[in-house]
Design a protein around this motif. Structure first.
Motif, short mmCIF file in Angstrom:
data_model
loop_
_atom_site.label_atom_id
_atom_site.label_comp_id
_atom_site.label_asym_id
_atom_site.label_seq_id
_atom_site.Cartn_x
_atom_site.Cartn_y
_atom_site.Cartn_z
N ARG A 1 -8.41 5.20 -0.25
CA ARG A 1 -7.74 4.10 -0.95
C ARG A 1 -8.70 2.73 -0.73
NH1 ARG A 1 -3.70 4.73 -3.84
NH2 ARG A 1 -2.56 2.87 -3.21
N TYR A 2 -9.41 2.43 -1.90
CA TYR A 2 -10.71 1.50 -1.65
C TYR A 2 -10.13 0.20 -1.75
CZ TYR A 2 -13.45 5.52 -2.22
OH TYR A 2 -13.91 6.77 -1.91
N ALA A 3 -9.02 -0.13 -2.22
CA ALA A 3 -8.31 -1.35 -2.27
C ALA A 3 -7.84 -1.91 -0.91
CB ALA A 3 -7.00 -1.53 -3.11
N CYS B 1 -12.27 -9.41 -5.76
CA CYS B 1 -12.68 -8.66 -7.12
C CYS B 1 -12.13 -7.49 -7.16
CB CYS B 1 -14.01 -9.07 -7.55
SG CYS B 1 -14.24 -10.85 -7.89
N THR B 2 -12.73 -6.53 -5.90
CA THR B 2 -12.51 -5.20 -5.85
C THR B 2 -10.65 -5.08 -5.74
OG1 THR B 2 -14.44 -4.96 -4.91
CG2 THR B 2 -13.02 -3.07 -4.55
N ILE B 3 -10.05 -5.63 -5.06
CA ILE B 3 -8.79 -5.45 -4.78
C ILE B 3 -8.07 -5.82 -6.11
CG2 ILE B 3 -6.85 -6.58 -3.70
CD1 ILE B 3 -8.50 -7.04 -1.20
N TYR B 4 -8.28 -6.90 -6.77
CA TYR B 4 -7.58 -7.07 -7.99
C TYR B 4 -7.85 -6.09 -9.08
CZ TYR B 4 -6.12 -11.85 -6.32
OH TYR B 4 -5.68 -12.64 -5.65
N ALA C 1 -9.37 -4.83 1.45
CA ALA C 1 -8.53 -5.68 1.91
C ALA C 1 -8.74 -5.66 3.56
CB ALA C 1 -7.14 -5.30 1.89
N GLY C 2 -9.24 -4.72 4.13
CA GLY C 2 -9.27 -4.42 5.60
C GLY C 2 -10.77 -5.41 5.83
N VAL C 3 -11.70 -4.85 5.03
CA VAL C 3 -12.93 -5.82 5.34
C VAL C 3 -12.54 -7.31 4.81
CG1 VAL C 3 -15.14 -6.08 4.30
CG2 VAL C 3 -14.25 -3.66 4.73
N SER C 4 -11.85 -7.59 4.17
CA SER C 4 -11.82 -9.04 3.86
C SER C 4 -11.03 -9.66 4.79
CB SER C 4 -10.88 -9.01 2.37
OG SER C 4 -10.49 -10.57 2.27
N GLY C 5 -10.33 -9.07 5.72
CA GLY C 5 -9.29 -9.37 6.87
C GLY C 5 -10.38 -9.72 7.92
N LEU C 6 -11.18 -8.57 7.89
CA LEU C 6 -12.20 -8.70 9.16
C LEU C 6 -13.27 -9.92 9.19
CD1 LEU C 6 -13.46 -4.93 9.67
CD2 LEU C 6 -12.29 -6.28 11.25
N LEU C 7 -13.51 -10.11 7.84
CA LEU C 7 -14.54 -11.33 7.59
C LEU C 7 -13.78 -12.66 7.67
CD1 LEU C 7 -16.34 -9.77 4.51
CD2 LEU C 7 -17.13 -9.83 7.15
N ALA C 8 -12.51 -12.75 7.28
CA ALA C 8 -11.91 -14.16 7.30
C ALA C 8 -12.05 -15.08 8.34
CB ALA C 8 -10.53 -13.88 6.53
N GLU D 1 0.80 -1.11 -0.11
CA GLU D 1 0.11 -0.06 -0.07
C GLU D 1 0.67 1.27 0.02
OE1 GLU D 1 -2.64 1.23 -0.24
OE2 GLU D 1 -2.57 3.15 0.67
N HIS D 2 1.83 1.23 0.97
CA HIS D 2 2.72 2.57 0.98
C HIS D 2 3.45 2.72 -0.37
CE1 HIS D 2 2.89 2.26 5.56
NE2 HIS D 2 1.84 2.49 5.09
N TYR D 3 3.95 1.63 -1.03
CA TYR D 3 4.49 1.71 -2.21
C TYR D 3 3.81 2.08 -3.30
CZ TYR D 3 8.19 -0.64 0.58
OH TYR D 3 9.13 -1.10 1.52
N SER D 4 2.59 1.53 -3.33
CA SER D 4 1.63 1.86 -4.33
C SER D 4 1.10 3.63 -4.11
CB SER D 4 0.33 1.15 -3.94
OG SER D 4 -0.75 1.53 -5.04
N THR D 5 1.01 3.89 -2.81
CA THR D 5 0.79 5.41 -2.73
C THR D 5 1.77 6.27 -3.13
OG1 THR D 5 -0.41 4.66 -0.70
CG2 THR D 5 -0.09 6.96 -0.84
#
Lengths: 164, 1024
Positions: free
Chosen positions: B491-493, B899-902, B497-504, B454-458
């Motif tokens: 940063r919607y990705a 899908c959103t992340i990708y 990712a955070g939501v996915s991590g919460l659901l896992a 994320e940091h590098y992408s930013t």
């Protein structure tokens, strides 16, 4: 009841996994710094050392090879948390269990002959005893009686199911 | 009080189940006994009259004797032959010497011969006897009593005597004797039944002994046998008397305990052992991690890019080694660092951290696979093609699989039978859990990659403040914080990712409740063998002599509400028995359900029902008069009553009788009364009478009866007319002077034949127990011509009706069932009495038919019948609908997140190497100009302090291509805005990265940066 225990166990293990994940990450991230701070290290065990992105099995084999005890512990711990989370899903089951507990009993009656009237007795006492002793009928002595005794009626106060 | 206690006990039974359930308490116990010694007896006299011998015996012990007492009067035959008679009697004797009463129990066998004519002399050939001299005794004690939850005694501890007396021993004996007399008609050895001329061989006591133990009478010549049976009968009967007549309600508390088997949630052995070992190992790991932890406070700040920049700033050697390596792969750096040893100085002395490179041994650099000039871009494994395919397909496949298995589970009452082997059961829980854990780990790796890059992408997209990218590390943040950060910075990705991590983790939690073991009903058809069959009573001849003792006892006890139905009977049905008990019968029939709850068997039955109807009290017409006087019609019905002087009479009829007429006016009948006579005892206010099929009581209207239509058909079939005489009619009520209040109950023997479904319970130890019988009423037909198959006399003589079999020999008293007569004067009471009379007759009919109609002679076609074995508690693995739906929702949500992340998170051309090693991160910083802007002493600053220093507080940072000042380009992180292109292609031409990347609008509020793509150092004043 079973589901509640199931969920409770998994939730506890999930919380445990959350904290272990943080511990695992920090251990892996700081390991190269720790190594460099102790003594001069080769590049592979210092600047190039990557425990963070590798998969746990690679990390474990690399840590064992280098003898990096904190990484071994953290990685094994992570694997254990995953495994016990899976195994704990089969932890609880409903099954018959024997329980023996001391308690108080309420005695509901007592023997008192002051109002006894011998002529008011009906056929039942002799009839039922004769029937039982004959062994031809599959009947038991009435509650609170046996071949030799009659006893007070009593009930127990049980904490089972939280009802008594 | 009794009923409420019963309810309470029943409730306890419901909560405390289990075959071994018991309760114990220190309570009072009552015990009675007979203290007996042996005595002796002499035959003192033998006489005879027209019908009987009269045998006199003198029984004695050392200090008391009965004198010559009549012991038996058996029938005599004037044939001259020698007859042997067993004789017996219990004589209560007041002993004059000791002023003490004693029981003389005399049992003997006498052989006599009578003369050919009744005025000769009888001769005694032998006389053998056993004499017991007994005194009753009883005691009240206290002991630890253990019973089951229904109150059945299991064990009595060592008793402790209480100093409290109840009644005198002789009162208890008297009560026992009263009960014995009342029960005497139910003993087939009843002395009254032996000889119609009043002769007898035994008294009631010996009859009871013989009826109970079914011994040969000669057995009682053995004193030990006689003493054992005698004492047991008395002791057990006295306990019943004490239990029934001496208990009074009270409420005290005592110490005790209980034992029960309950279905409880328990830890499973194997899973628990594994979890226990796992947790133990985790504790050990925790201890070791804490002991060998690398997480010291001095090192904790080195994990951020800002800290690393400061460290590099103080390490010229490292800077020079990594110079220009930002665009190179990690293998190139490995080559350049090979042969050097690296250490970190200063951290242990609180001085500035600096990485020192030392030359150790010379190691030949390995050849790099990638030429230094060719750019290769690194992508994490989670973004590789294979993982993407897995991430896309696996959740959808699992959702489909869950739906399929759920539908199968719902349709087939579960997915599979619960395995007997518990290890297979683990498979049902561990396989889904492992699958969900796999999915969870897969999605976590995607989220982890986003957090890592994320940091590098930013930085690769725009210039941002150091606080956001250099001063923190997303990998160490929990999912909720990532989500917040993603939402805050749009940063919607990162957000997904955070939501996915919460659901896992929820996947693993929910899947633990996915597969449940639940009981379902399972049925199995069988063709089961029968042991006998029950024939119709039509045309058969059976009567009182055909009773056997157990059946007669059963009928008596069942009416008194005690005991279970004997084999082959239930309520008023008599049906064929199975070849063995129900459980063994199912095994013999090849049943597969071995732990079934019950079995339904379709069999033909005889229904011995007696239908009773309450007569309308307002329909009675009557006259009352004194004995000897005539009624207004001129009849003197009172004369054919018992004729006792002072009695009155009641003539009555009822409007429902077909023969009802009332011709002459009277106070209670405005016409002449033709009716029945009832004796009204002098000095009484109540009357009762029972009549058996009197011709005067022809009933006119059957439609008001229970099952009136069926009854009408039965009557018509039996009599050829719709009129019928009730088989039993009871009249009772109150009277005074010239008026009476009359109640009546009329009963009809409703014997039928049909088919029923008999249910045998198999869940108890007694699998011969029938739990219910469901008749197919439409198939029942009335049985005709059964009048010669009755439980009492084979003729219609009123003297030999049911009464001869009833305790006390009294139908009315038996029907009352210990309830005061006045209770039955109300409509409710009348209805209850009708039910009781119906039950009374039905039980006797049923138990009688159970003996006389059953035979083993049946055809091959009827030796087997259809049966259905039912297991109500068949354990099936079922799929929980709630867990299924939640899991499906979670998986689909996570799939959308992926899908959103990708879609949003582009990792191509982002970074040239895996940035997880220090060298990889340092290579991105080594060429940076901002390192020169770091002030002296920054090495000792905390991260917070560092962020307040130049260049971190007042510059924007970006990552990309920078001019290296020598006509070339370098790749790394620096202040200002980099070129965000993809780098140069094989021909050295710069590939653009697309529109929008270089837009200055991304600069955040409060921070300023000169948007000059080629100026790598751009100091901005302190405008913050």
């Amino acid at each position: 009841m079973t589901l509640r225990n199931h969920y409770l166990t998994i939730i506890v293990l999930t919380i445990l996994a959350f904290y272990w994940k943080k511990l695992d990450y920090h251990t892996k991230a700081l390991m190269p710094w720790k190594l460099m701070s102790e003594k001069p290290q080769s590049a592979d065990q210092s600047l190039l050392l990557d425990y963070v992105s590798a998969n746990p099995l690679v990390v474990l084999s690399r840590a064992i090879r280098y003898g990096h005890v904190p990484i071994i512990n953290a990685t094994i711990g992570s694997l254990i948390v995953i495994l016990i989370t899976v195994f704990s899903t089969g932890l609880f089951v409903l099954q018959p269990t024997s329980i023996l507990e001391n308690t108080t009993v309420s005695v509901l009656n007592t023997f008192d002959g002051s109002r006894f009237n011998a002529s008011a007795v009906d056929s039942f006492p002799v009839l039922v005893v004769s029937s039982i002793l004959s062994g031809n009928l599959s009947i038991d002595y009435p509650p609170g009686t046996g071949v030799d005794y009659a006893v007070d009626t009593f009930i127990v106060h049980t904490a089972l199911d939280g009802q008594f | 009080m009794v009923s409420s206690n019963d309810r309470y006990q029943e409730h306890l039974l419901m909560t405390c189940v289990g075959p071994d359930a018991s309760k114990s308490g220190n309570v009072e116990i009552f015990q009675a006994d007979l203290n007996c010694n042996t005595g002796r007896a002499n035959l003192t006299s033998l006489t005879f009259d027209e019908y009987h011998w009269q045998i006199f015996v003198n029984a004695m012990d050392d200090d008391c004797a009965t004198g010559s007492a009549l012991v038996a009067a058996p029938g005599v035959d004037y044939t001259g032959r020698i007859d042997t008679y067993p004789i017996g009697r219990v004589i209560l004797e007041q002993c004059p010497g000791t002023n003490q009463s004693k029981l003389f129990v005399v049992f003997g066998q006498v052989s006599v011969s009578a003369p050919l004519i009744n005025n000769g002399i009888g001769i005694v050939h032998s006389f053998n006897s056993t004499v017991l001299i007994c005194t009753p005794d009883h005691a009240l004690q206290e002991a630890l009593v253990t019973t089951d939850f229904a109150g059945t005694l299991i064990d009595i501890g060592v008793p402790k005597t209480l100093n409290r007396s109840l009644i005198s021993p002789w009162d208890l004996w008297s009560a026992f004797n009263t009960s014995l007399v009342a029960a005497a008609p139910t003993f087939l050895e009843d002395p009254d039944s032996v000889d119609t001329h009043g002769g007898y061989s035994y008294d009631n006591f010996i009859s009871a002994l013989l009826a109970t133990w079914s011994r040969q009478s000669a057995d009682y010549l053995n004193p030990d046998t006689l003493m054992r049976d005698l004492r047991q009968l008395y002791t057990a009967s006295a306990s019943q008397i004490a239990n029934r007549y001496m208990k009074v309600d009270s409420m005290t508390v005592a110490s005790g305990s209980y034992k029960t088997t309950q279905t409880r949630v328990t830890l499973r052995g194997t899973a628990f052992a594994i979890t226990e070992v796992g947790l133990t190992m985790l504790i050990i790991c925790t201890c070791l991690v804490l002991i060998f932890s690398p997480c010291s406070s001095s090192l904790s700040t080195t994990a951020t890019l800002a800290s690393l920049a400061v460290t590099i700033h103080g390490t010229d050697q490292l800077k020079s080694e990594l110079c220009g390596s930002g665009k190179l792969p990690l293998s190139h750096i490995r080559n350049s660092l090979s042969g050097k040893s690296i250490s970190l100085n200063g951290h242990d002395t609180n001085k500035s951290n600096s990485i020192q490179l030392h030359k150790s041994k010379a190691i030949r650099p390995t050849s790099s696979a990638t030429a230094a000039g060719v750019i290769t871009w690194w992508i994490p494994v989670a973004f590789s093609m294979y993982v993407k395919i897995a991430v896309f397909t696996l959740p959808l496949a699992i959702v489909a699989c869950l739906e399929t298995t759920y539908r199968i589970s719902r349709k087939g009452h579960g997915l599979d039978d619960a395995p007997v082997n518990q290890y297979w059961h683990y498979a049902w829980t561990w396989i889904p859990a492992s699958t969900m854990t796999l999915v969870s780990l897969l999605y976590s790796s995607v989220s982890w990659s986003v957090a890592l890059l994320e940091h590098y992408s930013t930085l690769r997209a725009r210039s941002v403040a150091a606080q956001r990218v250099l001063g923190q590390w997303s990998l160490s943040k929990p999912s909720i914080q990532l989500s917040y950060q993603g939402l805050r910075y749009k940063r919607y990705a990162l957000l997904t990712a955070g939501v996915s991590g919460l659901l896992a983790p929820l996947l693993t939690i929910i899947v633990s409740g996915l597969i449940l073991v639940q009981p379902v009903q399972k049925r199995e058809g069988l063709f089961i063998a029968l042991a006998d069959h029950v024939s119709s009573p039509a045309g058969q001849v059976h009567y009182r002599d055909n009773w056997n003792q157990p059946s007669l006892r059963a009928a008596n006890l069942l009416y008194q509400g005690y005991g279970s139905y004997p084999k082959g009977t239930f309520k008023n049905f008599v049906f064929p028995n199975l070849e063995s008990d129900a459980r063994n019968a199912t095994i013999s029939a090849g049943a597969k359900l071995l732990n079934a709850s019950y079995i339904d068997i379709d069999v033909g039955v005889i229904m011995a029902n007696v239908t009773c109807q309450v007569m309308d009290p307002d329909g009675f017409r009557y006259t009352v008069g004194f004995n000897g006087s005539n009624d207004p019609a001129g009849f003197d019905y009172g004369l054919w009553m018992d004729g006792v002087s002072g009695d009155s009479w009641l003539n009555l009829t009822h409007v429902d009788f077909a023969s009802y007429q009332c011709g002459i006016a009277d106070a209670h009948c405005d016409e002449r009364t033709v009716s029945l006579g009832v004796d009204l005892k002098a000095n009484s206010t109540r009357f009762s009478a029972q009549m058996f099929q009197p011709m005067d009581l022809q009933w006119a209207n059957l439609s008001a009866w229970p099952n009136g239509d069926t009854l009408q058909q039965a009557v018509a079939a039996r009599n050829g007319t719709s009129y019928f005489n009730p088989n039993v009619t009871l009249f009772y009520g109150t009277w005074h002077a010239t008026s009476a209040r009359i109640h009546g109950i009329a009963c009809y023997y409703n014997i039928g034949q049909g088919r029923v479904n008999v249910t045998y319970g198999l869940s108890t130890n007694n699998s011969a127990l029938v739990t219910s019988v469901q008749p197919f009423l439409q198939d029942f037909v009335p049985v005709l011509n059964y009048s010669q198959a009755l439980p009492w006399s084979k003729d219609d003589n009123e003297d030999y009706q049911l009464e001869v079999l009833l305790p006390g020999g009294d139908l009315w008293q038996t029907a009352l069932n210990n309830t005061p007569e006045a209770f039955y004067d109300t409509p409710t009471g009348s209805a209850q009495l009708a039910t009781q009379v119906s039950d009374l007759y039905s039980h006797y009919f049923t138990q009688f038919y159970n003996i006389v109609l059953r035979s083993q002679n049946f055809t091959v076609n009827t030796t087997h019948t259809n049966a259905t074995l039912v297991d109500e508690n068949w354990q099936r693995m079922t799929q929980s609908p709630v867990s299924t739906r939640i899991l499906q929702a979670l998986l689909l949500a996570m799939w959308l997140c992926a899908c959103t992340i990708y879609w949003l998170f582009d990792v191509s051309n982002l970074i040239t190497k895996n940035p997880c090693s220090i060298a990889a991160q340092a290579s991105l910083l080594a060429d940076s100009k901002f390192l020169d802007m770091i002030p002296e002493g920054a090495e000792n600053a905390t991260l917070e302090e560092l962020m307040q220093m130049t260049p971190f507080k007042d510059h924007l940072f970006s990552m990309g291509w920078w001019d290296d000042g020598m006509g070339g380009r370098k790749f790394g992180i620096d202040v200002g805005m980099a070129d965000f292109d993809k780098g140069e292609d094989d021909e050295g031409k710069i590939e653009e990265s697309g529109n929008g990347r270089d837009e200055p609008g991304f600069i955040e509020d409060g921070m300023a940066g000169k948007v000059d793509a080629r100026v790598s150092v751009d100091i901005v004043g302190s405008r913050v």
